[in-house]
Design a protein around this motif. Structure first.
Motif, PDB file in Angstrom:
ATOM      1  N   ALA A  89     -45.880  33.804  29.272  1.00 16.95           N
ATOM      2  CA  ALA A  89     -46.290  32.418  29.468  1.00 16.95           C
ATOM      3  C   ALA A  89     -47.690  32.331  30.056  1.00 16.95           C
ATOM      4  O   ALA A  89     -48.509  31.487  29.638  1.00 16.95           O
ATOM      5  CB  ALA A  89     -45.288  31.699  30.368  1.00 16.95           C
ATOM      6  N   LYS A  90     -47.978  33.197  31.008  1.00 15.26           N
ATOM      7  CA  LYS A  90     -49.296  33.164  31.646  1.00 15.26           C
ATOM      8  C   LYS A  90     -50.386  33.671  30.698  1.00 15.26           C
ATOM      9  O   LYS A  90     -51.528  33.208  30.757  1.00 15.26           O
ATOM     10  CB  LYS A  90     -49.271  33.977  32.938  1.00 15.26           C
ATOM     11  CG  LYS A  90     -48.465  33.298  34.037  1.00 15.26           C
ATOM     12  CD  LYS A  90     -48.454  34.108  35.325  1.00 15.26           C
ATOM     13  CE  LYS A  90     -47.671  33.389  36.410  1.00 15.26           C
ATOM     14  NZ  LYS A  90     -47.638  34.148  37.681  1.00 15.26           N
ATOM     15  N   HIS A  91     -50.034  34.610  29.832  1.00 17.15           N
ATOM     16  CA  HIS A  91     -51.000  35.055  28.826  1.00 17.15           C
ATOM     17  C   HIS A  91     -51.316  33.916  27.873  1.00 17.15           C
ATOM     18  O   HIS A  91     -52.482  33.681  27.519  1.00 17.15           O
ATOM     19  CB  HIS A  91     -50.450  36.255  28.057  1.00 17.15           C
ATOM     20  CG  HIS A  91     -51.341  36.709  26.938  1.00 17.15           C
ATOM     21  ND1 HIS A  91     -51.206  36.268  25.641  1.00 17.15           N
ATOM     22  CD2 HIS A  91     -52.396  37.569  26.938  1.00 17.15           C
ATOM     23  CE1 HIS A  91     -52.113  36.825  24.884  1.00 17.15           C
ATOM     24  NE2 HIS A  91     -52.857  37.621  25.638  1.00 17.15           N
ATOM     25  N   ALA A  92     -50.290  33.177  27.464  1.00 11.53           N
ATOM     26  CA  ALA A  92     -50.498  32.057  26.543  1.00 11.53           C
ATOM     27  C   ALA A  92     -51.354  30.965  27.165  1.00 11.53           C
ATOM     28  O   ALA A  92     -52.132  30.303  26.462  1.00 11.53           O
ATOM     29  CB  ALA A  92     -49.150  31.480  26.114  1.00 11.53           C
ATOM     30  N   SER A  93     -51.237  30.781  28.489  1.00  9.60           N
ATOM     31  CA  SER A  93     -52.035  29.759  29.178  1.00  9.60           C
ATOM     32  C   SER A  93     -53.387  30.301  29.627  1.00  9.60           C
ATOM     33  O   SER A  93     -54.134  29.600  30.318  1.00  9.60           O
ATOM     34  CB  SER A  93     -51.270  29.209  30.381  1.00  9.60           C
ATOM     35  OG  SER A  93     -51.106  30.220  31.382  1.00  9.60           O
ATOM     36  N   LYS A  94     -53.676  31.547  29.245  1.00  8.43           N
ATOM     37  CA  LYS A  94     -54.947  32.203  29.561  1.00  8.43           C
ATOM     38  C   LYS A  94     -55.197  32.304  31.073  1.00  8.43           C
ATOM     39  O   LYS A  94     -56.319  32.098  31.561  1.00  8.43           O
ATOM     40  CB  LYS A  94     -56.110  31.508  28.858  1.00  8.43           C
ATOM     41  CG  LYS A  94     -55.966  31.493  27.338  1.00  8.43           C
ATOM     42  CD  LYS A  94     -57.211  31.027  26.660  1.00  8.43           C
ATOM     43  CE  LYS A  94     -57.015  30.939  25.148  1.00  8.43           C
ATOM     44  NZ  LYS A  94     -56.589  32.225  24.555  1.00  8.43           N
ATOM     45  N   ASP A  95     -54.140  32.636  31.807  1.00  5.23           N
ATOM     46  CA  ASP A  95     -54.280  32.870  33.242  1.00  5.23           C
ATOM     47  C   ASP A  95     -55.203  34.075  33.456  1.00  5.23           C
ATOM     48  O   ASP A  95     -54.945  35.164  32.922  1.00  5.23           O
ATOM     49  CB  ASP A  95     -52.905  33.151  33.844  1.00  5.23           C
ATOM     50  CG  ASP A  95     -52.985  33.596  35.283  1.00  5.23           C
ATOM     51  OD1 ASP A  95     -53.352  32.775  36.137  1.00  5.23           O
ATOM     52  OD2 ASP A  95     -52.689  34.785  35.560  1.00  5.23           O
ATOM     53  N   PRO A  96     -56.278  33.932  34.219  1.00  6.98           N
ATOM     54  CA  PRO A  96     -57.271  35.009  34.358  1.00  6.98           C
ATOM     55  C   PRO A  96     -56.692  36.321  34.886  1.00  6.98           C
ATOM     56  O   PRO A  96     -57.050  37.398  34.394  1.00  6.98           O
ATOM     57  CB  PRO A  96     -58.293  34.423  35.333  1.00  6.98           C
ATOM     58  CG  PRO A  96     -58.156  32.948  35.189  1.00  6.98           C
ATOM     59  CD  PRO A  96     -56.702  32.706  34.927  1.00  6.98           C
ATOM     60  N   SER A  97     -55.828  36.237  35.893  1.00  7.09           N
ATOM     61  CA  SER A  97     -55.262  37.461  36.467  1.00  7.09           C
ATOM     62  C   SER A  97     -54.408  38.204  35.444  1.00  7.09           C
ATOM     63  O   SER A  97     -54.477  39.437  35.327  1.00  7.09           O
ATOM     64  CB  SER A  97     -54.420  37.128  37.697  1.00  7.09           C
ATOM     65  OG  SER A  97     -55.228  36.603  38.726  1.00  7.09           O
ATOM     66  N   THR A  98     -53.609  37.457  34.682  1.00  6.41           N
ATOM     67  CA  THR A  98     -52.753  38.082  33.667  1.00  6.41           C
ATOM     68  C   THR A  98     -53.595  38.697  32.558  1.00  6.41           C
ATOM     69  O   THR A  98     -53.314  39.815  32.099  1.00  6.41           O
ATOM     70  CB  THR A  98     -51.783  37.048  33.089  1.00  6.41           C
ATOM     71  OG1 THR A  98     -50.987  36.500  34.152  1.00  6.41           O
ATOM     72  CG2 THR A  98     -50.872  37.674  32.047  1.00  6.41           C
ATOM     73  N   LEU A  99     -54.616  37.994  32.116  1.00  8.63           N
ATOM     74  CA  LEU A  99     -55.500  38.534  31.080  1.00  8.63           C
ATOM     75  C   LEU A  99     -56.156  39.820  31.553  1.00  8.63           C
ATOM     76  O   LEU A  99     -56.273  40.794  30.795  1.00  8.63           O
ATOM     77  CB  LEU A  99     -56.560  37.505  30.703  1.00  8.63           C
ATOM     78  CG  LEU A  99     -56.058  36.223  30.020  1.00  8.63           C
ATOM     79  CD1 LEU A  99     -57.226  35.270  29.775  1.00  8.63           C
ATOM     80  CD2 LEU A  99     -55.343  36.540  28.711  1.00  8.63           C
ATOM     81  N   HIS A 100     -56.571  39.848  32.807  1.00  6.04           N
ATOM     82  CA  HIS A 100     -57.213  41.049  33.364  1.00  6.04           C
ATOM     83  C   HIS A 100     -56.232  42.222  33.380  1.00  6.04           C
ATOM     84  O   HIS A 100     -56.583  43.348  32.993  1.00  6.04           O
ATOM     85  CB  HIS A 100     -57.708  40.752  34.780  1.00  6.04           C
ATOM     86  CG  HIS A 100     -58.335  41.937  35.451  1.00  6.04           C
ATOM     87  ND1 HIS A 100     -59.644  42.329  35.228  1.00  6.04           N
ATOM     88  CD2 HIS A 100     -57.812  42.849  36.328  1.00  6.04           C
ATOM     89  CE1 HIS A 100     -59.906  43.411  35.931  1.00  6.04           C
ATOM     90  NE2 HIS A 100     -58.814  43.743  36.616  1.00  6.04           N
TER      91      HIS A 100
END
Length: 234
Positions: A89-100
């Motif tokens: 879910a956080k990847h889909a919302s482009k959460d910076p920490s998750t993307l990193h």
């Protein structure tokens, strides 16, 4: 005090786990892949859920996390699904920490290491059953200090270590996965106590004060986790 029995419909059975885990790649196709890394004595597959950003370049840390080694510990399996879905879910919302994280790490998740033991628990309703269906404690079947204190050669003991090191397909599958992937870190998720253990925590190591080269760094990380949990974990 009365005896507490978990509500079976509040947790994944083995059949429901097998049904739900194969849906994860369709739920999060951008970051999740599913593989089979072995089978149990009873024939259940041992699934590996691989979570990472396939578009990432450069070296990524490989972090292996296992859940559900002990049949009576229900929550780790649920936390596996929570982890994957939170990251998705956080990847889909482009959460910076998750993307990193996903650009720099690859998560190798085995959501249920011990399907046969859980099936035994489901069949017998013995909510205290710890080992696999044949009574072997998979956590006592690995090579590290095999046969040492904290394990038993008695088949009726819940810490029965098995006939010999890596006698079980489950422990062999975890060993082979770790070797094949050349993992950088390993975590094993359990319930029953609010502790964070770092290497080395076995009886002999504690007596001899054996330390891993990264023990100090791991303790620093454990302190960060303690703080993030509000002191729940120690």
């Amino acid at each position: 005090a009365g005896t507490y029995y978990p509500k079976p419909d509040a947790y994944h059975t083995v059949d429901l786990y097998n049904k739900d885990v194969v849906k994860l790649p369709a739920e999060f196709p951008a970051i999740v892949k599913l593989e089979t890394v072995g089978k149990t004595h009873g024939g259940d597959p041992l699934y590996l859920t691989r979570v990472t950003d396939p578009a990432a370049t450069g070296k990524r840390l490989k972090i292996m996390i296992t859940f559900g080694e002990h049949a009576r510990e229900f929550l780790p399996v649920e936390s596996f699904f929570r982890l994957v879905r939170d990251i998705g879910a956080k990847h889909a919302s482009k959460d910076p920490s998750t993307l990193h994280i996903l650009q720099h790490a690859e998560l190798l998740l085995v959501g249920l290491v011990n399907p046969s033991g859980r099936r035994h628990l489901e069949k017998t309703q013995d909510m205290c059953w710890r080992g696999m269906a044949n009574g072997v404690d998979v956590n006592r079947n690995f090579a590290w200090e095999y046969g040492g204190p904290g394990s038993s050669a008695n088949k009726n003991n819940e810490e029965f270590r098995g006939a010999h090191v890596f006698s079980e397909p489950e422990s062999m599958a975890m060993r082979d996965l770790a070797k094949r992937e050349k993992i950088d870190a390993f975590l094993s998720m359990h319930t029953g106590a609010q502790y964070i253990f770092v290497p080395y925590g076995d009886t002999i190591s504690k007596r001899t004060k054996r330390r891993h080269p990264t023990t100090r760094k791991q303790l620093t990380l454990a302190n960060v986790m303690w703080a993030a949990s509000g002191g729940y974990y120690t």
